[in-house]
Motif scaffolding. Structure first.
Motif, mmCIF file in Angstrom:
data_model
loop_
_atom_site.group_PDB
_atom_site.id
_atom_site.type_symbol
_atom_site.label_atom_id
_atom_site.label_comp_id
_atom_site.label_asym_id
_atom_site.label_seq_id
_atom_site.Cartn_x
_atom_site.Cartn_y
_atom_site.Cartn_z
ATOM 1 N N PHE A 4 4.045 19.653 12.555
ATOM 2 C CA PHE A 4 3.466 20.945 12.188
ATOM 3 C C PHE A 4 4.427 21.759 11.320
ATOM 4 O O PHE A 4 4.007 22.452 10.399
ATOM 5 C CB PHE A 4 3.085 21.737 13.446
ATOM 6 C CG PHE A 4 1.921 21.133 14.189
ATOM 7 C CD1 PHE A 4 0.686 21.015 13.581
ATOM 8 C CD2 PHE A 4 2.069 20.678 15.483
ATOM 9 C CE1 PHE A 4 -0.383 20.466 14.253
ATOM 10 C CE2 PHE A 4 1.002 20.133 16.154
ATOM 11 C CZ PHE A 4 -0.232 20.010 15.553
ATOM 12 N N ASN A 5 5.701 21.673 11.604
ATOM 13 C CA ASN A 5 6.697 22.376 10.790
ATOM 14 C C ASN A 5 6.734 21.803 9.371
ATOM 15 O O ASN A 5 6.850 22.540 8.399
ATOM 16 C CB ASN A 5 8.082 22.294 11.429
ATOM 17 C CG ASN A 5 8.204 23.189 12.644
ATOM 18 O OD1 ASN A 5 7.455 24.149 12.776
ATOM 19 N ND2 ASN A 5 9.138 22.867 13.526
ATOM 20 N N ASP A 6 6.647 20.469 9.278
ATOM 21 C CA ASP A 6 6.626 19.838 7.948
ATOM 22 C C ASP A 6 5.385 20.238 7.153
ATOM 23 O O ASP A 6 5.472 20.530 5.964
ATOM 24 C CB ASP A 6 6.685 18.312 8.087
ATOM 25 C CG ASP A 6 8.052 17.807 8.502
ATOM 26 O OD1 ASP A 6 9.020 18.597 8.382
ATOM 27 O OD2 ASP A 6 8.154 16.644 8.936
ATOM 28 N N ILE A 7 4.238 20.262 7.852
ATOM 29 C CA ILE A 7 2.998 20.664 7.180
ATOM 30 C C ILE A 7 3.096 22.124 6.748
ATOM 31 O O ILE A 7 2.718 22.486 5.624
ATOM 32 C CB ILE A 7 1.780 20.438 8.100
ATOM 33 C CG1 ILE A 7 1.539 18.943 8.279
ATOM 34 C CG2 ILE A 7 0.536 21.105 7.516
ATOM 35 C CD1 ILE A 7 0.457 18.610 9.275
ATOM 36 N N ASN A 8 3.612 22.964 7.613
ATOM 37 C CA ASN A 8 3.773 24.386 7.295
ATOM 38 C C ASN A 8 4.719 24.559 6.105
ATOM 39 O O ASN A 8 4.454 25.330 5.193
ATOM 40 C CB ASN A 8 4.291 25.132 8.527
ATOM 41 C CG ASN A 8 4.298 26.628 8.308
ATOM 42 O OD1 ASN A 8 3.511 27.150 7.523
ATOM 43 N ND2 ASN A 8 5.172 27.315 9.001
ATOM 44 N N HIS A 9 5.828 23.820 6.124
ATOM 45 C CA HIS A 9 6.796 23.895 5.022
ATOM 46 C C HIS A 9 6.159 23.414 3.713
ATOM 47 O O HIS A 9 6.351 24.018 2.653
ATOM 48 C CB HIS A 9 8.029 23.065 5.362
ATOM 49 C CG HIS A 9 9.053 23.052 4.278
ATOM 50 N ND1 HIS A 9 9.762 24.182 3.907
ATOM 51 C CD2 HIS A 9 9.474 22.056 3.446
ATOM 52 C CE1 HIS A 9 10.585 23.876 2.920
ATOM 53 N NE2 HIS A 9 10.424 22.586 2.619
ATOM 54 N N THR A 10 5.389 22.333 3.783
ATOM 55 C CA THR A 10 4.749 21.771 2.591
ATOM 56 C C THR A 10 3.716 22.745 2.018
ATOM 57 O O THR A 10 3.643 22.940 0.804
ATOM 58 C CB THR A 10 4.077 20.430 2.925
ATOM 59 O OG1 THR A 10 5.060 19.551 3.461
ATOM 60 C CG2 THR A 10 3.455 19.799 1.698
ATOM 61 N N THR A 11 2.921 23.364 2.892
ATOM 62 C CA THR A 11 1.923 24.314 2.389
ATOM 63 C C THR A 11 2.580 25.554 1.806
ATOM 64 O O THR A 11 2.107 26.096 0.801
ATOM 65 C CB THR A 11 0.935 24.724 3.499
ATOM 66 O OG1 THR A 11 1.658 25.238 4.611
ATOM 67 C CG2 THR A 11 0.069 23.559 3.921
ATOM 68 N N GLU A 12 3.672 26.016 2.413
ATOM 69 C CA GLU A 12 4.398 27.154 1.851
ATOM 70 C C GLU A 12 4.961 26.800 0.479
ATOM 71 O O GLU A 12 4.909 27.602 -0.453
ATOM 72 C CB GLU A 12 5.520 27.588 2.786
ATOM 73 C CG GLU A 12 5.056 28.336 3.999
ATOM 74 C CD GLU A 12 6.206 28.706 4.924
ATOM 75 O OE1 GLU A 12 7.384 28.552 4.514
ATOM 76 O OE2 GLU A 12 5.923 29.135 6.044
ATOM 77 N N LYS A 13 5.497 25.590 0.382
ATOM 78 C CA LYS A 13 6.050 25.127 -0.895
ATOM 79 C C LYS A 13 4.953 25.028 -1.962
ATOM 80 O O LYS A 13 5.129 25.473 -3.099
ATOM 81 C CB LYS A 13 6.725 23.774 -0.684
ATOM 82 C CG LYS A 13 7.544 23.286 -1.830
ATOM 83 C CD LYS A 13 8.254 22.001 -1.447
ATOM 84 C CE LYS A 13 8.957 21.384 -2.616
ATOM 85 N NZ LYS A 13 9.582 20.101 -2.263
ATOM 86 N N ALA A 14 3.799 24.464 -1.562
ATOM 87 C CA ALA A 14 2.675 24.348 -2.501
ATOM 88 C C ALA A 14 2.166 25.725 -2.908
ATOM 89 O O ALA A 14 1.846 25.965 -4.072
ATOM 90 C CB ALA A 14 1.552 23.524 -1.882
ATOM 91 N N SER A 15 2.116 26.643 -1.959
ATOM 92 C CA SER A 15 1.679 28.007 -2.259
ATOM 93 C C SER A 15 2.647 28.672 -3.225
ATOM 94 O O SER A 15 2.221 29.343 -4.178
ATOM 95 C CB SER A 15 1.594 28.805 -0.959
ATOM 96 O OG SER A 15 1.296 30.145 -1.229
ATOM 97 N N HIS A 16 3.931 28.485 -3.001
ATOM 98 C CA HIS A 16 4.935 29.068 -3.891
ATOM 99 C C HIS A 16 4.818 28.481 -5.301
ATOM 100 O O HIS A 16 4.866 29.215 -6.297
ATOM 101 C CB HIS A 16 6.335 28.824 -3.318
ATOM 102 C CG HIS A 16 7.429 29.403 -4.153
ATOM 103 N ND1 HIS A 16 7.584 30.759 -4.342
ATOM 104 C CD2 HIS A 16 8.413 28.801 -4.878
ATOM 105 C CE1 HIS A 16 8.614 30.970 -5.130
ATOM 106 N NE2 HIS A 16 9.136 29.794 -5.470
#
Length: 115
Positions: A4-16
């Protein structure tokens, strides 16, 4: 929980990355609009300056030509009439060839606008 942390990090990165892309695209379009506006304004200014001088020259040439034609046919009014008829014939030719003028203008403006 690591997933879940990896998914959260990936979505934040994609959003950025998406936000950066949108900002960069917005700046690019602002610059493109500025470029097109300045090119258009510069073109209109040049056309106005050159056109007004050419118009003044054409007026003087027309008057001189009409006077000379008037001397040749011994009637100033007939000389002015002939010059007027020449302009009418030229206008009719331009009207008949307007589609070619439109195509030429669209090609020229399209190259500048879409590049």
């Amino acid at each position: 929980m690591s997933v879940f942390n990896d998914i959260n990090h990936t979505t934040e990165k994609a959003s950025h990355i998406g936000e950066r892309y949108i900002r960069a695209s917005h700046q690019y379009f602002k610059l493109k609009v500025f470029q097109q506006l300045t090119l258009s304004l510069s073109l209109v200014t040049k056309v106005f300056a050159v056109g007004s001088l050419l118009f003044a020259g054409l007026v003087f040439l027309s008057i001189a030509g009409a006077i000379e034609l008037g001397n040749a046919v011994n009637s100033y009014s007939l000389g002015f009439l002939l010059v007027g008829l020449i302009y009418v014939v030229i206008s009719i030719l331009i009207y008949l060839l307007r589609a070619k003028f439109n195509a030429y203008i669209i090609k020229k403006v399209g190259l500048k606008f879409f590049n």
